[in-house]
Structures are given as C-alpha cells and as structure tokens.
Design an enzyme around this catalytic site. Sequence first.
Site, PDB file in Angstrom:
ATOM      1  N   ARG A 263      41.175  51.455  44.306  1.00  0.00           N
ATOM      2  CA  ARG A 263      39.849  51.733  44.840  1.00  0.00           C
ATOM      3  C   ARG A 263      39.241  50.492  45.469  1.00  0.00           C
ATOM      4  NH1 ARG A 263      36.067  53.739  40.655  1.00  0.00           N
ATOM      5  NH2 ARG A 263      36.845  51.852  39.696  1.00  0.00           N
TER       6      ARG A 263
ATOM      7  N   SER B  23      44.462  45.086  36.563  1.00  0.00           N
ATOM      8  CA  SER B  23      44.542  45.460  35.138  1.00  0.00           C
ATOM      9  C   SER B  23      45.943  45.295  34.554  1.00  0.00           C
ATOM     10  CB  SER B  23      44.070  46.890  34.964  1.00  0.00           C
ATOM     11  OG  SER B  23      42.789  46.992  35.496  1.00  0.00           O
TER      12      SER B  23
ATOM     13  N   ASP C 193      40.542  45.135  33.535  1.00  0.00           N
ATOM     14  CA  ASP C 193      39.626  46.284  33.440  1.00  0.00           C
ATOM     15  C   ASP C 193      38.795  46.284  32.151  1.00  0.00           C
ATOM     16  OD1 ASP C 193      41.948  46.804  32.026  1.00  0.00           O
ATOM     17  OD2 ASP C 193      42.253  48.819  32.827  1.00  0.00           O
TER      18      ASP C 193
END
Length: 472
Positions: free
Chosen positions: A97, A159, A213
Amino acid sequence: MSPCVTSTNIPSEPPRLEISDPKKSTQYQECVNSLKLSKETMLKIGKIFHEEMELGLSLNPPKKSSLQMCNTYITQLPDGTEEGEFLALDLGGTNFRVLLLELSKGQLVREEVKHYHVPEALRLGHGITLFDYLAKCIYEFLKEHDLEKRRLPLGFTFSFPMDQRGLDSGVLVTWTKTFNCEGVVGEDAVKMLNDAIHRRGDLNVDVIAVLNDTTGTLIQGAYLDPACGIGLILGTGSNACYIEKAEKVLRWDGGKINGTEEVIVDIESGAFGDTGVLDFIRTDFDRELDRHSLLPESFTFEKYISGRYLGELARLIMVKLVNQRSLFAGVGSEKLLTPGGFTTRFISMIEADTINHSTDNVRIVLDELEVNFDADDINIVKDICYLVTDRSAKLVAITLATILERMNKPNSVTIAVDGSLFKLHPRLSTLIDKYIQEFAPGRKFSLLLAEDGSGKGAGLTAALALKMKNKL
Ligand code: GLC
C-alpha cells in the site's frame, strides 16, 4: 465509543464435544492431546520467554537467543504536535500500500490510500525487481494525486526482521511469511528502496524512517490512547514490540540522543523457539507444517499462532483423523488432502458457529471441502478449530503477560493490536484477554484495536522521525 475490542459478551468456552462412537472419541482425544497446554506449561513458556528477552538484549549473551530484540530508534510517541504531509509505504502481506497522510496539530486530517497486489512471482523473485515495482507504485500513486513534483518525506513499513542501524536504516535479517526474494537478506531495505527510486529518476521522496508493522501499531495505538505501551500484530504473521527502558538497550550503532529514557524494541517474537527452547510443546502436526512451509526451521512461534498457519494445522489434524478412519468415515476429498485447502478463514467461520450454538457455517465449510459428514464429524471439526485457536490465544497471551510483568507499570498498559487474524476471528481477543488475566494476575491492561497501524503508524513515525532528527 471505546475502541477497546475485548467484549465480555462473547463466551470463551469450548464447544460441547459429543462423539457418539466411543472408539472414535478415544482416538480423537489421543490425536489432539498434545495440543492442550496446561497452566504449568504456559508459565514455563513465560519464564523462557523472559530469559530469551534478556539474552536478546545482551551484547555478549552466553548463548544465542531466538529473540532479536531489535532497537527501533523510536524514542518518542506522538504528542499532538505532529504536522505536515507524509507518504507511507506498507509492505509485508500480499498487498502493498501507498498512503498519503496529512497531520495537523497531531490529528490525521487527510488520508489517501491505494492497494497494489504483490504477485507470487515478485514475492519470490529477485529483490531488485521487487523494489523497482515498489518505486513504480509510488510514482503511479503520486501521479494520480498530482504530486509527482513535490518533495515528500516517507515512512516505510517493512514488516520483516531487520537489524536497524538507525531510524532510516534496516538490514533484512531473514525473509518470513510469503516472501523469499533473492539478494535482499543482509542488505539495507531503505538503501534498496532509495536505489530503486534513483533508478527511475522521476521521484522526489526522502525515506526518513523504516519501521516494523508492530511499531507502527504501537505508534498508532499511542495516537489513540497515550497509555499504549505494547504493539501486537496477529495477521499472516505475528510479532510484538514494547517500550523498554533505554538503559536496557545496548546496541545504538545509529547514535543515541542524550537523555533518551525509553525506546521501542521490536521483539520479533515470531522467531521465539527457533533455537529449540520450545521444542517441548512441538507436536507432530507442527513438525509436518514446518517441513512443508516456505521457510522451514524458522519462525517456529509464528507457525503456532498466526493466520498463515492455523488453517493448515487444523487440516493436518483432520487428515490424520481421516487416515485413522475416525473422521468423514475415513474418506478425504482432494481439497482436504491438498496443502492450503483449509484456510484460517474457515476457522473463524466455524468458531462463530460455536459461539452461536449453530452448525450453519461448519456445514458450508464442509460442503465447500466436498466431504461427506455426520453429526460426530461436525463436533470434531468444531473442536479442532477451537483447539488450534485456544493454543494460539494462550501462546500470544503468555508473551503479552510476560511483557506486562517486565514493564511493571503501576497504571494500566494499553496493548494496541492489528492484523487480519485478530480482526476476523470472532473471539480470539476474548480468549487472549482471559489468558493474560490468568497468567499475569492483577496486572492492569486493555486490548485496543489500532486499525491500520502499519499504514497510519508509518506516517506518524515519519513525523516523529523529523522531530527526532532535529534533536540529533
Ligand atoms: C513476521 C515478521 C515481523 C512482522 C510479523 C507480522 O513475523 O518477521 O517483522 O512484524 O511477521 O507482520
């Protein structure tokens, strides 16, 4: 409305296990016995987790810890003064994203998000191709918003386990989950992203922070509730971070700001047990799952608890029972016999049935699996879904209870949580809450859903990074 997700209305009890055939019943109990963890075993795991945390923090540990205990260099939480426009990238699952976030007086006033699929060929291909793709997505996103010419600071949520050498430097230790790209392990992910950006020559962004994350989730949690001290991800993978006393963190290659009292530590708890310290709870199902996983012999703990694996664990149990002729009359379907054929989404659906004293979902799932079933089969499948959920909840809870004890705060500590498993499973949060209370009696805490910690948290972290850089 309080964003606290723990609901006392959801029962934590297991399904009523009624198996009409006594032989089947005995066989079933023998098959799943090893998945049941006593309180004594859980407390032993808590003790080991604490020892591993200490070892991971030491500079010259007497033995290797399975916990990396990585310094994130994030020494401040949002305090309501964050300002400006930031880009955020979020890479870790099957979607990538790009976000544009605008903060005014610490409040998020604008958010634009675009999702890009990361196909398997990119997740398993060469690292340069992956990073070129990320840079291309950034360019497309900026073009769509007429921002190609703007110089924007960027926070990058990557992450994976990193060895951070500063706020804007993170060397990949190993790939996890569904990624295994060549040429990235041992390299700085920020440098690889910057190189890809420069190769294009048409982007004007500055990568000023790289984060995990869990860190993003803790930061987003602190934005929602200043009492936040722990970040947890329960999604495809699992991991936790927490606020540690800076004096306990000994590796500061990237420089330490004078007067720093606290810093966020990324535990990389998914790797807990990789040195063998948890082998005493490893079942045959865990061993088999690991053998056929993308990255065997690594991320042991994550394979007990996270969304990528729970469905597969349940499937392996069912396959064993079919082979023993104590499930589905001994006949499996092609779907049931295929790895990945039973997903963690099915577990959430079936657990919802258990809560609602229904069999609607379990029938839908078993029809989808194309197996023939009777009332005993329904009860057994429900029980398997409960057992893998319960073990996951206990294991997550013991790590959180241990962190809470270690932090030893007089006031309640908020645990910010994000991740698809946590959000989609109907009662994982209820079970985790119950077990933390059992394992850390008297400790005050609350679970808070910090949605999109890896996106919004990256924007907030970029804002914090600007403030921290000015102090260095
Ligand atoms: C894996 C990664 C870790 C991440 C977690 C959740 O365990 O190693 O860095 O936080 O997945 O996405």
